[in-house]
Design an enzyme around this catalytic site. Structure first.
Site, PDB file in Angstrom:
ATOM      1  N   LYS A  87      51.337 -13.212  73.408  1.00 61.94           N
ATOM      2  CA  LYS A  87      50.855 -11.858  73.648  1.00 61.94           C
ATOM      3  C   LYS A  87      49.746 -11.485  72.660  1.00 61.94           C
ATOM      4  CE  LYS A  87      54.119  -9.134  74.757  1.00 61.94           C
ATOM      5  NZ  LYS A  87      55.294  -8.229  74.724  1.00 61.94           N
ATOM      6  N   LYS A 124      60.045 -12.482  65.630  1.00 61.68           N
ATOM      7  CA  LYS A 124      61.112 -11.660  66.192  1.00 61.68           C
ATOM      8  C   LYS A 124      62.297 -11.719  65.245  1.00 61.68           C
ATOM      9  CE  LYS A 124      61.603  -9.117  69.904  1.00 61.68           C
ATOM     10  NZ  LYS A 124      60.534  -8.223  70.389  1.00 61.68           N
ATOM     11  N   LYS A 148      54.052 -11.063  63.632  1.00 60.74           N
ATOM     12  CA  LYS A 148      54.370  -9.688  63.997  1.00 60.74           C
ATOM     13  C   LYS A 148      55.397  -9.686  65.121  1.00 60.74           C
ATOM     14  CE  LYS A 148      53.367  -5.205  63.809  1.00 60.74           C
ATOM     15  NZ  LYS A 148      54.757  -4.867  64.150  1.00 60.74           N
ATOM     16  N   SER A 163      51.052  -1.175  67.343  1.00 57.73           N
ATOM     17  CA  SER A 163      51.526  -1.660  66.044  1.00 57.73           C
ATOM     18  C   SER A 163      50.374  -2.224  65.223  1.00 57.73           C
ATOM     19  CB  SER A 163      52.602  -2.727  66.237  1.00 57.73           C
ATOM     20  OG  SER A 163      53.836  -2.158  66.605  1.00 57.73           O
TER      21      SER A 163
END
Length: 401
Positions: free
Chosen positions: A81, A93, A57, A335
């Site tokens: 994270k 990313k 993600k 998200s």
């Protein structure tokens, strides 16, 4: 950061060899027919760091400084994270090298659709889920979702987050980053014994994020004594009128032009307060000025606002420092909640979405704070430990290492 955490946690060098590089990197060339009839080729990337905890993600940047090393680093940061949040995602990313402010609306749409066409083989709701980032927004996500639904119509639900509400976006996503910061401040204040209704705060940076945090804190009873923008800073020990400043600021968050006497941003961070929020630019607290900090709680809301040395010094001297890896996790959590909502075919109210996000963030803060207390380390180091543990342990139990 990953290597040091793995050594401290007792993992072997094999784990570091697995985590030190992304598991998948894709570079693509995207042809776009510009409004003048010429075809321009854009270079883009999608980097997926770790699949050990689940699908990856991460956001998509449209920016001239996009590069492969930057995408790799940010994908690894997203893995950490997600790990500290205990969310079942690895980090990813993506981005395209471009200056989106120089593209027409039509050209931006073609680029958005072309990017999805180019990376479609490595994305999906159970493989990799994109989201908005710098210079991309809900409209860009809508174009990307529409393009993906043409290519993979049976997988479009939950393929992308940060969508418009009418397409399944989360109703509570707006200002999710700011709400996350305010929640962390509230949790940290409890640990430090700070009564928000009888406390003072300085907020450096008065853009969309800084102004939201300042207004939210003021609404909670905090007296905002200092603010800054790109042109300087203002400080009033008796407090600033947040409602008036919100109304009077311009589109760039400028408020210091309303005052005759101003300070520099560096002078502002050295003023006394209970809570300091650094929501402007990098390198605001370093070894050069950390000894002058007179705050009980320092919140890093801008990437790199506090150096590692300064963070360690504050921890050793009783100042509670909340790092950017924590404060920036509100968007990621939103998200995740949007992805869950889409997969289940549900439509949650704004209040329900906010409640679920708050619970995840509060649990993450408690977990990281406990690690910091047990090991005598900063919250930044503890956040890395929590993230690395999730990545390493999930890879171990899968039998990868």
């Amino acid at each position: 950061m990953i290597e040091e955490a793995l050594v401290e946690l007792g993992y072997s060098q094999d784990v570091f060899e697995l985590l030190k590089e992304p598991q998948r990197m894709l570079s693509v060339r995207i042809p776009v027919k510009m409004d003048n009839g010429q075809v321009r080729i854009f270079l883009g990337y999608r980097v997926q760091h770790s699949f050990s905890t689940g699908p990856t993600k991460g956001g998509v940047l449209f920016h001239p400084e996009v590069s492969e090393p930057l995408m790799k680093a940010l994908s690894m940061l997203n893995s950490l994270k997600n790990g500290l949040l205990n969310i079942p995602f690895g980090g990813a990313k993506g981005g395209v090298i471009c200056e989106p402010r120089e593209l027409s609306f039509h050209e931006l749409e073609l680029l958005s659709r072309g990017y999805i066409q180019a990376i479609r083989s490595v994305i999906g709701p159970y493989q990799d889920i994109p989201a908005p980032d710098i210079f991309t927004n809900s409209q860009v996500m809508a174009w990307m979702m529409d393009e993906y639904s043409k290519l993979c119509p049976d997988q479009s639900a939950g393929f992308i987050t940060g969508k418009p509400i009418v397409l399944g976006g989360l109703k509570s996503r707006e200002n999710s980053a700011g709400r996350g910061i305010v929640l962390f401040i509230s949790e940290a204040a409890k640990k430090k014994g700070i009564d928000l209704q009888h406390s003072t705060a300085i907020v450096q940076g008065f853009g969309s994020l800084g102004s939201y945090v300042a207004k939210s804190l003021a609404d909670s009873g905090v007296t905002i004594t200092g603010l800054s923008d790109a042109y300087g800073a203002v400080y009033r020990s008796a407090g600033l009128d947040m409602n008036t400043l919100i109304e009077c600021r311009d589109s760039f968050g400028t408020i210091t032009k309303l005052y005759k006497h101003t300070l520099t941003s560096q002078e502002l961070v050295e003023k006394p307060c209970d809570i300091m929020v650094l929501a402007a630019v990098a390198n605001q607290v370093t070894v050069n000025n950390v000894l002058k900090i007179r705050s009980k709680l320092v919140v890093e809301a801008a990437d790199g606002a506090v150096s590692d040395e300064a963070a360690d010094w504050m921890t050793q001297n009783g100042i509670l420092f909340i790092p950017e890896i924590l404060t920036s996790s509100g968007d990621m959590t939103s998200s995740y909640i949007e992805w869950v909502q889409n997969r289940q075919g549900l439509i949650w109210s704004k209040e329900e979405g906010e409640r679920r996000v708050r619970q995840i963030l509060a649990d993450a803060f408690t977990r990281v704070h406990n690690i910091a207390q047990e090991r005598g380390i900063s919250l930044k180091t503890a956040s890395c430990f929590a993230g690395v543990y999730t990545l390493a342990e999930s890879a171990r139990v899968r039998g990868w290492i």
